[in-house]
Enzyme design. Structure first.
Site, PDB file in Angstrom:
ATOM      1  N   SER A  79       0.862  -1.181   0.000  1.00 25.86           N
ATOM      2  CA  SER A  79       0.000   0.000   0.000  1.00 25.86           C
ATOM      3  C   SER A  79       0.894   1.225   0.000  1.00 25.86           C
ATOM      4  CB  SER A  79      -0.896   0.007   1.237  1.00 25.86           C
ATOM      5  OG  SER A  79      -1.418   1.299   1.480  1.00 25.86           O
ATOM      6  N   GLY A  80       0.624   2.148  -0.918  1.00 25.12           N
ATOM      7  CA  GLY A  80       1.423   3.367  -0.983  1.00 25.12           C
ATOM      8  C   GLY A  80       1.211   4.262   0.217  1.00 25.12           C
ATOM      9  N   SER A  81      -0.064   4.517   0.596  1.00 20.04           N
ATOM     10  CA  SER A  81      -0.321   5.406   1.729  1.00 20.04           C
ATOM     11  C   SER A  81       0.216   4.816   3.023  1.00 20.04           C
ATOM     12  CB  SER A  81      -1.816   5.701   1.853  1.00 20.04           C
ATOM     13  OG  SER A  81      -2.550   4.521   2.077  1.00 20.04           O
ATOM     14  N   GLY A 131      -1.969   5.110  -2.945  1.00 13.54           N
ATOM     15  CA  GLY A 131      -0.798   4.932  -3.788  1.00 13.54           C
ATOM     16  C   GLY A 131      -1.001   3.860  -4.835  1.00 13.54           C
ATOM     17  N   THR A 132      -1.609   2.717  -4.435  1.00 10.66           N
ATOM     18  CA  THR A 132      -1.818   1.646  -5.404  1.00 10.66           C
ATOM     19  C   THR A 132      -2.869   2.046  -6.447  1.00 10.66           C
ATOM     20  OG1 THR A 132      -3.274   0.614  -3.755  1.00 10.66           O
ATOM     21  CG2 THR A 132      -1.044  -0.269  -3.966  1.00 10.66           C
TER      22      THR A 132
END
Length: 349
Positions: free
Chosen positions: A91-93, A259-260
């Site tokens: 996960s980006g965040s 982010g994803t």
């Protein structure tokens, strides 16, 4: 005497999505890799995820990241991601929040200017570049997972909506990508509940009709994400912007664009030939927060053209706290948790 346990947390957010970073109170987990430890947590100790994402301590819109010792010597720290849908491998965040937390807590000492280090996620090593100005973490850039288009412009009949056109990208999870305007949305905050209802219907229909398989991971479960795409605006020669909203099944519209979700958009834009390596896309959320994805290149994996990318955002520390959990409280479920408490707490109980 009440039976109590204590977990040490750093609450953070990136783009509005709250990530609760668990920094203490949990025993080391079995497993040769962080991915193996994630599987153990998922299969044998899901009580931690449920405890921190359910009442009275949390809400499903939050995420949880458990810090664990890295198993790869190239990484400073490992982390396991927990969300309402389960255990995403990336996960980006959450990565932006975790990187900020390890810097702010001193687990990774801050260095003024641009600082590079690696974290170990369940998906593997993640390169982090932190921008530190006057001791403040002003931005985190992390590597996005290699992303690709699995399905382009398929159609499905959705009860209550009619025929819906969608594409599917993999960017750390499988994402259905839909055009918001085709569904009558402008991606404003007052549409949030309608967006969640619409996305729920579409995801349920797709899950009932088909599954998806990753080229190396195989079956990773039912499609869990949907991303609403607004119109793309070109604001510079190599910079684009688009309103966006990400849905996590069941029932959650993320505060950030994720982010994803941004990586999935880059994969679709590359597939359609509208961006080149070096181009950036800023996705803007219902709350006017944004992440910036950069398309850095491609490589071929069998029949898939895989998009390499990075995600940049800023995380803020909200609180440093001890969560005191009373297992005699009828609202608290401690099942699936006792056996991973730190030894000192277990003895005290």
């Amino acid at each position: 005497m009440s039976q109590e346990l204590t977990l040490q947390l750093i609450d953070t957010h990136a783009g509005g999505d709250v990530s609760r970073i668990v920094v203490g109170g949990i025993e080391p987990l079995p497993g040769a890799t962080v991915r193996d430890q994630m599987h153990y947590l998922r299969d044998d100790a899901d009580g931690l995820r449920r405890l921190l994402l359910e009442e009275p301590y949390g809400i499903p819109e939050m995420s949880v990241d458990l810090l664990v010792p890295a198993t790869d010597p190239a990484a400073e720290v490992g982390y396991i991601i927990m969300e309402v849908m389960g255990y995403p491998i990336y996960s980006g965040s959450n990565t932006i929040c975790t990187a900020t937390a390890v810097l702010e807590s001193g687990l990774v000492p801050k260095q003024e200017g641009r600082q590079r280090f690696k974290l170990e996620s369940p998906a593997g090593l993640v390169q982090i570049e932190a921008l530190i100005e006057n001791g403040v973490v002003e931005a985190i850039t992390c590597g996005g997972l290699p992303s690709y288009i699995d399905t382009y412009r398929a159609s499905i009949h959705v009860p209550g909506l009619g025929d819906v056109t969608y594409s599917v990208a993999y960017s750390g999870g499988f994402y259905a990508l839909v055009d918001a305007s085709e569904l009558g949305f402008h991606l404003n905050r007052d549409e949030e509940r309608e967006l969640a209802d619409c996305a729920h219907r579409i995801v349920e229909a797709i899950q009932a009709e088909r599954g998806f398989s990753h080229y190396t991971l195989g079956d990773v479960g039912p499609l869990p994400f949907l991303h609403f795409m607004g119109p793309v605006e070109q604001v510079a020669d190599d910079f684009y912007r688009s309103r966006s909203a990400t849905y996590v099944h069941p029932g959650v519209i993320c505060r950030s664009t994720t982010g994803t979700g941004t990586s999935a958009r880059l994969a679709l834009m590359r597939h359609e030939g509208t961006i080149q390596p070096g181009d950036k896309l800023e996705t803007v959320s219902l709350r006017e927060t944004g992440f910036i994805g950069e398309f850095t290149g491609t490589r071929q994996e069998g029949s898939h053209t895989v998009v390499e990318n990075t995600i940049t955002g800023k995380s803020y520390v909200l609180a440093r706290s001890d969560i005191v959990v009373n297992c005699d409280d009828p609202l608290v479920a401690c099942a699936g948790l006792h056996h991973i408490l730190s030894a000192g707490q277990a003895a005290a109980d």
